[in-house]
Design a protein around this motif. Structure first.
Motif, PDB file in Angstrom:
ATOM      1  N   GLU A  12       0.816  -1.177  -0.211  1.00 22.03           N
ATOM      2  CA  GLU A  12      -0.125  -0.083   0.013  1.00 22.03           C
ATOM      3  C   GLU A  12       0.820   1.112  -0.068  1.00 22.03           C
ATOM      4  O   GLU A  12       0.546   2.353  -0.487  1.00 22.03           O
ATOM      5  CB  GLU A  12      -0.917  -0.192   1.090  1.00 22.03           C
ATOM      6  CG  GLU A  12      -1.920  -1.057   1.082  1.00 22.03           C
ATOM      7  CD  GLU A  12      -3.298  -1.079   2.096  1.00 22.03           C
ATOM      8  OE1 GLU A  12      -3.422   0.035   2.838  1.00 22.03           O
ATOM      9  OE2 GLU A  12      -4.036  -2.127   1.986  1.00 22.03           O
ATOM     10  N   LEU A  16       0.991   4.455  -2.743  1.00 21.12           N
ATOM     11  CA  LEU A  16       0.709   5.827  -2.512  1.00 21.12           C
ATOM     12  C   LEU A  16       1.930   6.757  -3.248  1.00 21.12           C
ATOM     13  O   LEU A  16       1.768   7.622  -3.641  1.00 21.12           O
ATOM     14  CB  LEU A  16       0.783   5.916  -1.053  1.00 21.12           C
ATOM     15  CG  LEU A  16      -0.352   5.575  -0.274  1.00 21.12           C
ATOM     16  CD1 LEU A  16      -0.182   5.853   1.133  1.00 21.12           C
ATOM     17  CD2 LEU A  16      -1.606   6.337  -0.817  1.00 21.12           C
ATOM     18  N   ALA A  20       1.597   9.694  -5.695  1.00 19.78           N
ATOM     19  CA  ALA A  20       2.320  10.878  -5.687  1.00 19.78           C
ATOM     20  C   ALA A  20       3.160  11.294  -6.665  1.00 19.78           C
ATOM     21  O   ALA A  20       3.119  12.183  -7.339  1.00 19.78           O
ATOM     22  CB  ALA A  20       3.218  10.893  -4.638  1.00 19.78           C
ATOM     23  N   THR A  63     -14.641  14.642   4.594  1.00 12.39           N
ATOM     24  CA  THR A  63     -13.421  15.551   4.527  1.00 12.39           C
ATOM     25  C   THR A  63     -13.516  17.055   4.038  1.00 12.39           C
ATOM     26  O   THR A  63     -13.229  17.929   4.377  1.00 12.39           O
ATOM     27  CB  THR A  63     -12.252  14.778   3.796  1.00 12.39           C
ATOM     28  OG1 THR A  63     -11.913  13.681   4.691  1.00 12.39           O
ATOM     29  CG2 THR A  63     -11.018  15.852   3.937  1.00 12.39           C
ATOM     30  N   CYS A 150      -6.174   6.367  -9.735  1.00 13.21           N
ATOM     31  CA  CYS A 150      -5.670   5.684  -8.492  1.00 13.21           C
ATOM     32  C   CYS A 150      -5.063   4.139  -8.802  1.00 13.21           C
ATOM     33  O   CYS A 150      -5.287   3.309  -7.982  1.00 13.21           O
ATOM     34  CB  CYS A 150      -6.716   5.719  -7.122  1.00 13.21           C
ATOM     35  SG  CYS A 150      -8.235   4.949  -7.596  1.00 13.21           S
ATOM     36  N   THR A 168      -6.735   2.383  -0.628  1.00 19.73           N
ATOM     37  CA  THR A 168      -5.972   3.237  -0.039  1.00 19.73           C
ATOM     38  C   THR A 168      -5.595   4.584  -1.011  1.00 19.73           C
ATOM     39  O   THR A 168      -5.533   5.476  -0.492  1.00 19.73           O
ATOM     40  CB  THR A 168      -4.672   2.443   0.591  1.00 19.73           C
ATOM     41  OG1 THR A 168      -5.182   1.518   1.326  1.00 19.73           O
ATOM     42  CG2 THR A 168      -3.760   3.587   1.270  1.00 19.73           C
ATOM     43  N   ALA A 169      -5.348   4.162  -2.023  1.00 21.16           N
ATOM     44  CA  ALA A 169      -4.693   5.260  -3.193  1.00 21.16           C
ATOM     45  C   ALA A 169      -6.014   6.166  -3.307  1.00 21.16           C
ATOM     46  O   ALA A 169      -5.873   7.397  -3.357  1.00 21.16           O
ATOM     47  CB  ALA A 169      -4.327   4.662  -4.446  1.00 21.16           C
ATOM     48  N   LEU A 171      -8.579   6.811  -1.414  1.00 23.33           N
ATOM     49  CA  LEU A 171      -8.679   7.832  -0.092  1.00 23.33           C
ATOM     50  C   LEU A 171      -7.627   8.744  -0.115  1.00 23.33           C
ATOM     51  O   LEU A 171      -8.116   9.738   0.076  1.00 23.33           O
ATOM     52  CB  LEU A 171      -8.764   6.904   0.905  1.00 23.33           C
ATOM     53  CG  LEU A 171      -8.637   7.457   2.523  1.00 23.33           C
ATOM     54  CD1 LEU A 171     -10.098   8.221   2.450  1.00 23.33           C
ATOM     55  CD2 LEU A 171      -8.440   6.393   3.629  1.00 23.33           C
ATOM     56  N   ALA A 172      -6.440   8.294  -0.519  1.00 26.06           N
ATOM     57  CA  ALA A 172      -5.368   9.352  -0.514  1.00 26.06           C
ATOM     58  C   ALA A 172      -5.559  10.534  -1.599  1.00 26.06           C
ATOM     59  O   ALA A 172      -5.211  11.887  -1.503  1.00 26.06           O
ATOM     60  CB  ALA A 172      -3.982   8.842  -0.698  1.00 26.06           C
ATOM     61  N   ASP A 175      -8.185  12.953  -0.295  1.00 29.19           N
ATOM     62  CA  ASP A 175      -7.393  13.791   0.697  1.00 29.19           C
ATOM     63  C   ASP A 175      -6.634  14.835   0.047  1.00 29.19           C
ATOM     64  O   ASP A 175      -6.563  15.920   0.239  1.00 29.19           O
ATOM     65  CB  ASP A 175      -6.801  13.153   1.715  1.00 29.19           C
ATOM     66  CG  ASP A 175      -7.403  12.324   2.697  1.00 29.19           C
ATOM     67  OD1 ASP A 175      -8.695  12.364   2.816  1.00 29.19           O
ATOM     68  OD2 ASP A 175      -6.875  11.258   3.176  1.00 29.19           O
ATOM     69  N   ALA A 176      -6.157  14.490  -1.132  1.00 27.94           N
ATOM     70  CA  ALA A 176      -4.971  15.189  -2.024  1.00 27.94           C
ATOM     71  C   ALA A 176      -5.953  16.481  -2.283  1.00 27.94           C
ATOM     72  O   ALA A 176      -5.680  17.801  -2.449  1.00 27.94           O
ATOM     73  CB  ALA A 176      -4.371  14.598  -2.845  1.00 27.94           C
TER      74      ALA A 176
END
Length: 331
Positions: A12, A16, A20, A63, A150, A168-169, A171-172, A175-176
């Protein structure tokens, strides 16, 4: 078994890192366009997804809402059974689907297009710019104005089936978008606190005006008031001070400390004096717009337990006491 757990985290974490790199490189333009689209949204951001993607969609909506962008989650199945009414002109839709072919999500496309709502798709497609035809995108990505990827090289599940690294990606990435959008909007700590009044930060950044005593709870006397009546007012209001006012304009303050020192110097003769003769002129005050933390700092600096709250023009608005700050977890 800990080796399996370690591998899950490493897979995971790699997902990420790849995400990025994608945001920094080939997907940077699309990411910036997505932030701009959300920034210009005149209505609400409606986030939808099915299954595990739906759980991530709920979190992204939460969020966004907590960082100053009105957002809500729309369940795709409930939507086609009446909840599509929550979509309105000016909204932006974010649709999450790992495959980009989720039937429940695709059923919403006709309505989204009919209402002419901008659509941002988040899928596990390999990122393909809208101008490129080198690779066929999923149905959802092809239908969207902006598509973000993602994609992951592998899931962390030992069977390679359960959504793990991909969620997980996802979700990230949500958030980004939320954090970048909040930065573009100039969202600050005090804005966050106003949306989280029950949270620890909200308590710490509470404004003085929300904590102060007002109206009849404020001990007030006139400049000509005799000290026995001043003492009575102080005792009755139980804030440790009395404010000396003239038509709501603060002239001075008499604290219980001032009173003790006066009695030590003058004895019973002090009772013949007026409030004007005993008050502290030009006392330390605070604005109602200041943070509770600022009020506490002033109290600690001056070794006092109460502050008069006044306007810029010197009009008395209230009194904030040290006890009022206990609930903010500052003391």
């Amino acid at each position: 078994m800990h080796k399996i757990g370690e591998n899950v985290v490493r897979v995971e974490a790699q997902a990420l890192r790849d995400l990025a790199d994608r945001i920094a490189g080939p997907m940077s333009g699309a990411f910036n366009q997505a932030v701009e689209l959300l920034f210009c949204c005149a209505g609400r951001v409606v986030v939808t997804g099915m299954g595990k993607s739906g759980l991530i969609a709920r979190k992204i909506a939460a969020t966004l809402s907590s960082t100053g962008t009105p957002a809500l989650f729309m369940h795709p199945v409930e939507a086609v059974h009446g909840d599509l009414g929550m979509l309105a002109a000016g909204d932006v839709v974010i649709a999450l689907s790992a495959s980009g072919e989720t039937e429940e999500i695709l059923q919403l496309l006709a309505t989204i297009k009919r209402l002419r709502l901008p659509l941002l798709a988040i899928t596990c497609d390999e990122f393909v710019a809208k101008t490129s035809s080198a690779e066929q995108p999923s149905t959802l990505s092809a239908a969207a104005e902006i598509a973000l990827s993602c994609a992951v090289t592998e899931e962390a599940c030992t069977l390679g089936l359960a959504p793990t690294a991909s969620t997980t990606a996802m979700l990230a990435l949500g958030d980004a978008l939320a954090v970048a959008l909040a930065e573009k909007k100039g969202f600050k700590e005090e804005d966050f606190a106003s949306l989280h009044p029950g949270g620890k930060l909200g308590k710490r950044l509470a404004r003085v005006e929300t904590l102060m005593h007002t109206g009849d709870a404020v001990p007030r006397v006139a400049a000509s008031t005799r000290m026995p009546d001043v003492i009575y007012e102080m005792s009755r209001k139980k804030l440790g001070i009395a404010t000396v006012v003239e038509e709501d304009r603060l002239l001075g303050i008499i604290s219980d400390g001032d009173l003790r020192r006066l009695l030590e110097r003058r004895g019973k003769d002090a009772l013949d004096l007026t409030a004007a003769e005993c008050m502290t002129r030009d006392p330390k005050t605070i604005s109602g717009n200041e943070f509770a933390a600022t009020a506490l700092a002033l109290m600690e600096e001056r070794k006092i337990t109460s502050l008069a709250v006044v306007t810029e023009a010197g009009k008395l608005e209230g009194i904030v006491h040290l006890h009022d700050l206990w609930g903010t977890e500052l003391v």
